[in-house]
Design an enzyme around this catalytic site. Structure first.
Site, PDB file in Angstrom:
ATOM      1  N   ARG A   1       0.986  -1.374   0.346  1.00 48.95           N
ATOM      2  CA  ARG A   1      -0.271   0.063  -0.289  1.00 48.95           C
ATOM      3  C   ARG A   1       0.824   1.380  -0.315  1.00 48.95           C
ATOM      4  O   ARG A   1       0.481   2.634  -0.715  1.00 48.95           O
ATOM      5  CB  ARG A   1      -0.725   0.142   1.145  1.00 48.95           C
ATOM      6  CG  ARG A   1      -1.722   1.288   1.012  1.00 48.95           C
ATOM      7  CD  ARG A   1      -3.055   1.265   1.971  1.00 48.95           C
ATOM      8  NE  ARG A   1      -3.865   1.917   2.047  1.00 48.95           N
ATOM      9  CZ  ARG A   1      -3.722   3.034   3.522  1.00 48.95           C
ATOM     10  NH1 ARG A   1      -3.659   2.350   4.330  1.00 48.95           N
ATOM     11  NH2 ARG A   1      -5.421   3.671   2.641  1.00 48.95           N
TER      12      ARG A   1
ATOM     13  N   HIS B   1       0.731   4.142  -2.656  1.00 51.01           N
ATOM     14  CA  HIS B   1       0.588   5.925  -2.241  1.00 51.01           C
ATOM     15  C   HIS B   1       1.818   6.808  -2.570  1.00 51.01           C
ATOM     16  O   HIS B   1       1.290   7.463  -2.727  1.00 51.01           O
ATOM     17  CB  HIS B   1       0.173   5.801  -0.726  1.00 51.01           C
ATOM     18  CG  HIS B   1      -1.158   5.362  -0.168  1.00 51.01           C
ATOM     19  ND1 HIS B   1      -1.623   6.235   0.449  1.00 51.01           N
ATOM     20  CD2 HIS B   1      -2.694   4.568  -0.706  1.00 51.01           C
ATOM     21  CE1 HIS B   1      -3.327   6.351   1.079  1.00 51.01           C
ATOM     22  NE2 HIS B   1      -3.163   4.886  -0.192  1.00 51.01           N
TER      23      HIS B   1
ATOM     24  N   ASP C   1       9.321   7.964  -5.941  1.00 51.12           N
ATOM     25  CA  ASP C   1      10.069   8.604  -5.795  1.00 51.12           C
ATOM     26  C   ASP C   1      10.148   8.504  -4.303  1.00 51.12           C
ATOM     27  O   ASP C   1      11.361   9.096  -3.509  1.00 51.12           O
ATOM     28  CB  ASP C   1      10.132   9.857  -6.348  1.00 51.12           C
ATOM     29  CG  ASP C   1       9.380  10.930  -5.576  1.00 51.12           C
ATOM     30  OD1 ASP C   1       7.918  10.265  -4.878  1.00 51.12           O
ATOM     31  OD2 ASP C   1       8.650  12.122  -6.000  1.00 51.12           O
TER      32      ASP C   1
ATOM     33  N   SER D   1       8.896   9.580  -1.777  1.00 49.22           N
ATOM     34  CA  SER D   1       8.705  10.869  -1.171  1.00 49.22           C
ATOM     35  C   SER D   1       7.764  10.556  -0.356  1.00 49.22           C
ATOM     36  O   SER D   1       7.737  12.022   1.033  1.00 49.22           O
ATOM     37  CB  SER D   1       8.116  12.086  -2.422  1.00 49.22           C
ATOM     38  OG  SER D   1       7.154  11.245  -3.155  1.00 49.22           O
TER      39      SER D   1
ATOM     40  N   ASN E   1      -3.091   9.664   3.772  1.00 51.63           N
ATOM     41  CA  ASN E   1      -1.930   8.766   4.503  1.00 51.63           C
ATOM     42  C   ASN E   1      -1.773   8.033   5.560  1.00 51.63           C
ATOM     43  O   ASN E   1      -0.914   7.333   6.356  1.00 51.63           O
ATOM     44  CB  ASN E   1      -0.513   9.260   3.975  1.00 51.63           C
ATOM     45  CG  ASN E   1      -0.225   9.364   2.593  1.00 51.63           C
ATOM     46  OD1 ASN E   1      -1.443   8.304   2.408  1.00 51.63           O
ATOM     47  ND2 ASN E   1       0.414  10.216   2.040  1.00 51.63           N
TER      48      ASN E   1
ATOM     49  N   PRO F   1      -7.368   7.201  -4.693  1.00 51.30           N
ATOM     50  CA  PRO F   1      -8.981   7.514  -3.900  1.00 51.30           C
ATOM     51  C   PRO F   1      -9.405   7.150  -3.200  1.00 51.30           C
ATOM     52  O   PRO F   1      -8.858   6.426  -1.664  1.00 51.30           O
ATOM     53  CB  PRO F   1      -8.606   5.651  -5.399  1.00 51.30           C
ATOM     54  CG  PRO F   1      -7.451   5.385  -5.287  1.00 51.30           C
ATOM     55  CD  PRO F   1      -6.375   6.509  -4.871  1.00 51.30           C
TER      56      PRO F   1
ATOM     57  N   HIS G   1      -5.970  -6.020  -3.099  1.00 51.36           N
ATOM     58  CA  HIS G   1      -6.723  -6.096  -2.170  1.00 51.36           C
ATOM     59  C   HIS G   1      -7.267  -7.348  -1.391  1.00 51.36           C
ATOM     60  O   HIS G   1      -8.192  -7.285  -0.640  1.00 51.36           O
ATOM     61  CB  HIS G   1      -8.263  -5.062  -1.241  1.00 51.36           C
ATOM     62  CG  HIS G   1      -7.559  -3.597  -1.619  1.00 51.36           C
ATOM     63  ND1 HIS G   1      -9.103  -2.368  -1.455  1.00 51.36           N
ATOM     64  CD2 HIS G   1      -6.749  -3.174  -1.253  1.00 51.36           C
ATOM     65  CE1 HIS G   1      -8.357  -1.765  -1.529  1.00 51.36           C
ATOM     66  NE2 HIS G   1      -7.490  -1.657  -1.392  1.00 51.36           N
ATOM     67  N   THR G   2      -6.632  -7.934  -0.882  1.00 51.28           N
ATOM     68  CA  THR G   2      -6.785  -9.822  -0.822  1.00 51.28           C
ATOM     69  C   THR G   2      -5.859  -9.929   0.779  1.00 51.28           C
ATOM     70  O   THR G   2      -6.310 -10.913   0.510  1.00 51.28           O
ATOM     71  CB  THR G   2      -5.839 -10.753  -2.562  1.00 51.28           C
ATOM     72  OG1 THR G   2      -6.616 -12.128  -2.240  1.00 51.28           O
ATOM     73  CG2 THR G   2      -4.847 -10.885  -2.659  1.00 51.28           C
TER      74      THR G   2
ATOM     75  N   ASP H   1      -9.989  -9.336   2.836  1.00 47.31           N
ATOM     76  CA  ASP H   1     -10.035 -11.194   2.480  1.00 47.31           C
ATOM     77  C   ASP H   1     -10.722 -12.033   4.158  1.00 47.31           C
ATOM     78  O   ASP H   1     -10.203 -12.557   4.517  1.00 47.31           O
ATOM     79  CB  ASP H   1      -9.579 -12.152   1.519  1.00 47.31           C
ATOM     80  CG  ASP H   1      -9.678 -12.820   1.272  1.00 47.31           C
ATOM     81  OD1 ASP H   1     -10.417 -13.797   1.818  1.00 47.31           O
ATOM     82  OD2 ASP H   1      -8.978 -13.206   0.982  1.00 47.31           O
TER      83      ASP H   1
ATOM     84  N   THR I   1      -9.011 -15.916   3.456  1.00 45.97           N
ATOM     85  CA  THR I   1      -7.127 -16.592   3.725  1.00 45.97           C
ATOM     86  C   THR I   1      -6.116 -14.193   4.095  1.00 45.97           C
ATOM     87  O   THR I   1      -5.748 -13.679   3.081  1.00 45.97           O
ATOM     88  CB  THR I   1      -6.391 -16.253   2.408  1.00 45.97           C
ATOM     89  OG1 THR I   1      -7.140 -16.368   1.194  1.00 45.97           O
ATOM     90  CG2 THR I   1      -6.750 -17.623   2.447  1.00 45.97           C
TER      91      THR I   1
END
Ligand code: HEM
Length: 353
Positions: A84, A88, A96, A98, A118, A188, A218-219, A271, A274
């Site tokens: 993630r 982001h 980069d 940042s 964040n 998003p 998102h698994t 999930d 699992t």
């Protein structure tokens, strides 16, 4: 009902409790295997190359790997956290690193990492990069960018969690700009419609298919109640739950996430079958109305994305190959080269300036 918090070390027990609880009430019998796959990736970016550090730091991938495997053993949430973090990072100012820069004390202009969007990023992702960078600096001082270390670490964790292994192209420099104000328009939201998601992904050079494939991350991992609670009680102002949520999942999530006044640290697994394994269960879950975020579930009802969800639900290898390619594509967003736009930070959290 067990309480799940994201902040304590006992949280892994709590996560397991919710997972078991949900497993008991949800008869989702998706067969999962964690087999490993080598995916051949077509390298899209002309700027990056797999052998970039072949001379300057030939042992780079092993050095990063020594940290990621250690971190994964000690704390499996390092996997979703780092993937993630990479996402982001890439979506704001390009890939980069940042996102790893600290805000300067006393400076009103906050850095990316301190933007509201964040705040939920787990420490384990930052820690993985910082630790890997320290080991790399001890062997190859001043050579390897934090941005490349983040890309390698993300790949390592996908693989360690049971997902595909793919070659990572390298040659990114670290960015010099990190501004919290640039985050909101580039990340998003959980309640985005498919149109909104698509507009944002397209603006990064990513396609409809990339959107569906990358959402497959998102698994694994977890989300805080605030990111899906409105689906449970008042979906888009209807005062009703989202009709596209399985009734048993709805009941279980409502027990952990009250409409108002709940514990802000409570999380639920993306999930339910699992939560720590990188597999293609995400897509089967969407077909069974077991998506956690509205933005996830929307992918299986929109006529443009539904066929892709169906295809990926049926074929794990197809998902793995597509994911490897899409990660490489995402990893090429806004890449910087050279001193004019970039730097190679020794400490990833501090500007060289
Ligand atoms: C398509 C639009 C997306 C939206 C709206 C979205 C939104 C979110 C939200 C709200 C969370 C939960 C954060 C929390 O409550 O702590 C989350 C977690 C996560 N996201 Fe996404 N995301 C999207 C795409 C992606 C992509 C492209 C990737 C990576 C390729 C990704 C990887 C993850 C991972 C691995 C987690 C779990 C993190 C953890 O457990 O620490 N997401 N996402």
């Amino acid at each position: 009902m067990p309480v799940l918090t994201s902040s304590s070390s006992s949280s892994s027990f709590a996560f397991t409790c919710l997972t078991i609880f949900l497993l008991l009430i949800l008869h989702n019998s998706t067969a999962i295997s964690s087999s490993k796959t080598a995916a051949n990736v077509t390298h899209r970016s002309r700027q990056l190359s797999v052998n970039y550090y072949a001379r300057s730091c030939p042992q780079l991938e092993q050095l990063v790997g020594s940290i990621t495997s250690q971190q994964f053993k000690a704390s499996p949430v390092s996997g979703p956290a780092t993937i993630r973090l990479f996402f982001h990072d890439c979506f704001v100012e390009g890939c980069d690193a940042s996102i790893i820069i600290n805000s300067k004390p006393g400076n009103k202009m906050l850095a990316e990492k301190d933007a509201a969007d964040n705040k939920d990023l787990r420490q384990e992702g930052f820690e993985s990069v910082m630790k890997a960078k320290a080991v790399v600096e001890s062997k190859c001082p001043g050579v390897v960018s934090c941005a490349d270390i983040l890309a390698i670490a993300a790949r390592d964790y996908v693989h360690l969690a049971g997902g595909p292994y793919y070659q990572v192209t390298k040659g990114r420099w670290d960015g010099k700009i990190s501004m919290a104000s640039r985050v909101p328009s580039n990340i998003p939201q959980a309640n985005f419609t498919v149109d909104q998601l698509l507009e944002l992904f397209n603006s990064k050079g990513l396609t409809l298919e990339d959107l569906v494939v990358l959402s497959g991350a998102h698994t694994f991992g977890f989300a805080h109640c605030r990111n899906f609670v409105s689906r449970l009680y008042d979906y888009r102002g209807s005062k009703q739950p989202d009709p596209a949520i399985d009734q048993r999942l709805l009941r279980a999530l409502r027990m952990s996430c009250p409409h108002f006044g709940g514990n802000a640290d409570v999380v639920a697994p993306f999930d339910v079958t699992t939560p720590f394994v990188f597999d293609h269960a995400y897509y089967g879950n969407l077909e069974a109305k077991l998506g956690l975020l509205a933005s996830d579930q929307a992918l299986s009802s929109d006529p443009r994305t539904k066929p892709i969800v169906q295809a990926l639900a049926q074929d794990k290898q197809k998902f793995f190959q597509a994911f490897a390619v899409a990660m490489e594509k995402m990893g090429s967003i806004g890449v910087k080269r050279g001193r004019k736009h970039g730097e190679k930070r020794k400490d990833c959290s501090l500007h060289m300036l």
